[in-house]
Design an enzyme around this catalytic site. Structure first.
Site, PDB file in Angstrom:
ATOM      1  N   ARG A   1       0.878  -1.176   0.000  1.00 31.99           N
ATOM      2  CA  ARG A   1       0.000   0.000   0.000  1.00 31.99           C
ATOM      3  C   ARG A   1       0.913   1.222   0.000  1.00 31.99           C
ATOM      4  O   ARG A   1       1.375   1.656   1.042  1.00 31.99           O
ATOM      5  CB  ARG A   1      -0.896  -0.007   1.230  1.00 31.99           C
ATOM      6  CG  ARG A   1      -1.937  -1.128   1.232  1.00 31.99           C
ATOM      7  CD  ARG A   1      -3.032  -0.843   2.236  1.00 31.99           C
ATOM      8  NE  ARG A   1      -3.935  -1.971   2.423  1.00 31.99           N
ATOM      9  CZ  ARG A   1      -4.955  -2.271   1.634  1.00 31.99           C
ATOM     10  NH1 ARG A   1      -5.206  -1.519   0.588  1.00 31.99           N
ATOM     11  NH2 ARG A   1      -5.727  -3.302   1.900  1.00 31.99           N
TER      12      ARG A   1
ATOM     13  N   ASP B   1      -9.249   0.986  -5.641  1.00 30.39           N
ATOM     14  CA  ASP B   1      -9.465   2.430  -5.828  1.00 30.39           C
ATOM     15  C   ASP B   1      -8.168   3.247  -5.717  1.00 30.39           C
ATOM     16  O   ASP B   1      -7.917   4.128  -6.541  1.00 30.39           O
ATOM     17  CB  ASP B   1     -10.542   2.956  -4.872  1.00 30.39           C
ATOM     18  CG  ASP B   1     -10.299   2.565  -3.414  1.00 30.39           C
ATOM     19  OD1 ASP B   1      -9.350   1.808  -3.136  1.00 30.39           O
ATOM     20  OD2 ASP B   1     -11.066   3.032  -2.551  1.00 30.39           O
TER      21      ASP B   1
ATOM     22  N   ASP C   1     -13.931  -6.240  -2.329  1.00 29.32           N
ATOM     23  CA  ASP C   1     -15.043  -5.385  -1.889  1.00 29.32           C
ATOM     24  C   ASP C   1     -16.037  -5.069  -3.021  1.00 29.32           C
ATOM     25  O   ASP C   1     -17.151  -4.613  -2.746  1.00 29.32           O
ATOM     26  CB  ASP C   1     -14.511  -4.056  -1.339  1.00 29.32           C
ATOM     27  CG  ASP C   1     -13.815  -4.217   0.008  1.00 29.32           C
ATOM     28  OD1 ASP C   1     -13.659  -5.368   0.462  1.00 29.32           O
ATOM     29  OD2 ASP C   1     -13.424  -3.189   0.598  1.00 29.32           O
TER      30      ASP C   1
ATOM     31  N   ASP D   1     -16.123  -2.610  -5.086  1.00 28.86           N
ATOM     32  CA  ASP D   1     -16.605  -1.227  -5.018  1.00 28.86           C
ATOM     33  C   ASP D   1     -15.956  -0.291  -6.045  1.00 28.86           C
ATOM     34  O   ASP D   1     -15.838   0.907  -5.821  1.00 28.86           O
ATOM     35  CB  ASP D   1     -16.412  -0.665  -3.588  1.00 28.86           C
ATOM     36  CG  ASP D   1     -14.949  -0.672  -3.141  1.00 28.86           C
ATOM     37  OD1 ASP D   1     -14.100  -1.195  -3.888  1.00 28.86           O
ATOM     38  OD2 ASP D   1     -14.667  -0.153  -2.043  1.00 28.86           O
TER      39      ASP D   1
ATOM     40  N   ARG E   1     -15.203  -2.266   3.369  1.00 31.43           N
ATOM     41  CA  ARG E   1     -14.761  -1.050   4.051  1.00 31.43           C
ATOM     42  C   ARG E   1     -15.817   0.050   3.935  1.00 31.43           C
ATOM     43  O   ARG E   1     -16.292   0.567   4.933  1.00 31.43           O
ATOM     44  CB  ARG E   1     -13.459  -0.669   3.349  1.00 31.43           C
ATOM     45  CG  ARG E   1     -12.806   0.561   3.673  1.00 31.43           C
ATOM     46  CD  ARG E   1     -11.384   0.464   3.179  1.00 31.43           C
ATOM     47  NE  ARG E   1     -10.632  -0.331   4.119  1.00 31.43           N
ATOM     48  CZ  ARG E   1      -9.920   0.169   5.135  1.00 31.43           C
ATOM     49  NH1 ARG E   1      -9.840   1.467   5.284  1.00 31.43           N
ATOM     50  NH2 ARG E   1      -9.280  -0.606   5.949  1.00 31.43           N
TER      51      ARG E   1
HETATM   52  O1  F6P Z   1      -9.890  -3.278   0.169  1.00 32.47           O
HETATM   53  C1  F6P Z   1      -9.977  -4.628   0.368  1.00 32.47           C
HETATM   54  C2  F6P Z   1      -9.889  -4.953   1.821  1.00 32.47           C
HETATM   55  O2  F6P Z   1      -9.916  -6.354   1.890  1.00 32.47           O
HETATM   56  C3  F6P Z   1     -10.966  -4.299   2.686  1.00 32.47           C
HETATM   57  O3  F6P Z   1     -12.162  -4.995   2.675  1.00 32.47           O
HETATM   58  C4  F6P Z   1     -10.303  -4.304   4.036  1.00 32.47           C
HETATM   59  O4  F6P Z   1     -10.803  -3.272   4.869  1.00 32.47           O
HETATM   60  C5  F6P Z   1      -8.878  -4.055   3.714  1.00 32.47           C
HETATM   61  O5  F6P Z   1      -8.668  -4.535   2.408  1.00 32.47           O
HETATM   62  C6  F6P Z   1      -7.931  -4.709   4.687  1.00 32.47           C
HETATM   63  O6  F6P Z   1      -6.646  -4.363   4.351  1.00 32.47           O
HETATM   64  P1  F6P Z   1      -5.329  -4.900   5.050  1.00 32.47           P
HETATM   65  O7  F6P Z   1      -5.030  -6.229   4.447  1.00 32.47           O
HETATM   66  O8  F6P Z   1      -4.306  -3.876   4.738  1.00 32.47           O
HETATM   67  O9  F6P Z   1      -5.634  -5.026   6.508  1.00 32.47           O
END
Ligand code: F6P
Length: 367
Positions: A72, A102, A126, A128, A170
């Site tokens: 990320r 996104d 998600d 979305d 989310r």
């Molecule tokens: O965006 C996809 C997602 O799986 C969301 O549903 C969730 O909030 C997030 O990623 C979790 O991210 P991480 O793996 O960084 O905790």
């Protein structure tokens, strides 16, 4: 167009490796050189790449996660976008396939405006991302959630309990809505439809009176429940990278239900929904997305995202995707009337209201 790269950004989703497999097969058939960029945009910054062809990707179709790894990281937030453009040029790339949600797709748009030829692929469990009927990964995640709910019915019934199943989602309740309806949940709580905590407690306390021995309650991690004073039940933590970490709303809810005399337990499905092999549907969708993305770049088309529309591959300008999200849309879900829910909590949506489904709630609750 001679040399194409691919990278994966944001959270992983089942089907990423199948997209890359689709890219590699199509690149080979078109006589293009194809490389993988490791660790999202960081691979371009640090020139961390790996050659890919149909032999390397031979057994990737059913493999979960991303063989290229992911991060990320948003180069624009760090003021490093020029380093990415330089890396792209120095690696001799003529085009890039960027597989992401996104955040990644918004970054793609920014880099495209700086002259990088990019095609985006919509990835997230998600579901979305605007402009496409479905993202890859969603189908697998829904199946994982549904399998879990199927198992939970018997234990919930045996004990006469409320089992709260927390799924990912989310800002959007697609997973909760699909898995909740398919898994025959008694109540589904989604971010697009905030409710009053007091209504959830009332609903749970009245279950026995309404002839229900037990209940499965599916809650999206981003679901909003507000107390009588308008304060949300729970707020997400912010990670050191500034990313809001959700997960745990079900624990707070169970605590409130237990305090009200309702026997409740929680199951947070979390990353189980993201890991493991993609479903056959997601493999097919991913292969199609990957192959089409390469075809587009080969034809000189960029600045777009590949998308699914009525089972056809189409393209959507990145400009229409960047910075936007697609909330759960009851109007496009023709079993929305089966979705058990509580009345909408007035005013709780705030600035999330824009683009929300707005189909009201009705007194409903369980069927
Ligand atoms: O965006 C996809 C997602 O799986 C969301 O549903 C969730 O909030 C997030 O990623 C979790 O991210 P991480 O793996 O960084 O905790």
């Amino acid at each position: 167009m001679k040399r194409i790269g691919v990278l994966t950004g944001g959270g992983d989703a089942p089907g990423i490796n199948a997209v890359i497999r689709g890219c590699s097969l199509r690149a080979e058939s078109l006589g293009l050189e194809f490389i993988g960029v490791r660790r999202a945009w960081i691979g371009l910054k640090e020139r961390d790449t790996v050659p890919l062809d149909s032999h390397v990707t031979a057994h990737w179709l059913g493999r979960g996660g991303t063989e290229l790894r992911t991060r990320r990281y948003n180069p624009f937030d760090e003021g490093e976008e020029q380093l990415i453009v330089e890396g792209f040029a120095e690696l001799g790339l003529d085009g890039l396939v960027a597989i992401g949600g996104d955040g990644t797709l918004t970054t793609c748009y920014g880099l495209h405006k700086l002259g990088m030829p990019i095609v985006g692929v919509p990835k997230t469990i998600d579901n979305d991302i605007p402009g496409t009927d479905q993202t890859f990964g969603f189908d697998t995640a829904v199946q994982a959630a549904c399998d879990a709910i199927d198992r939970l019915h018997t234990t919930a019934a045996s004990h006469g309990r409320v089992l709260i199943v927390e799924v990912m989602g989310r800002y959007a309740g697609w997973i909760a809505a699909y898995a909740g309806v398919a898994g025959d949940a008694a109540l589904v709580l989604i971010p697009e439809h905030p409710v009053r905590l007091a209504d959830v407690i009332e609903w749970a306390k009245g279950l026995k009176q309404r002839g229900r021995e037990y209940a499965i309650l599916v809650v999206a991690e981003g679901a909003l429940m507000v107390r009588d004073d308008g304060v949300p039940l729970v707020r997400g933590e912010v990670t050191p990278e500034g990313y809001e970490k959700l997960g745990g709303v079900s624990v707070h809810l169970a605590r409130e239900l237990m305090a009200a005399g309702v026997d409740a337990r929680t199951i947070i499905l979390g990353h189980i929904q993201r890991g493991g092999p993609p479903s056959a549907f997601d493999r097919m969708l991913s292969l199609r997305y990957g192959a089409r993305a390469v075809e587009l770049l080969a034809k000189g088309v960029s600045g777009v995202m590949v998308a699914l529309s009525d089972n056809h591959m189409i393209t959507v300008p990145l400009a229409e995707v960047a910075g936007r999200r697609r909330l759960f849309d009851s109007a496009r879900f023709d079993l929305a009337w089966m979705l058990p829910r509580l009345p909408l909590a007035d005013g709780a949506l705030g600035d999330r209201a824009e683009g929300a489904p707005g189909d009201g709630g009705g007194p409903a609750a369980d069927r």
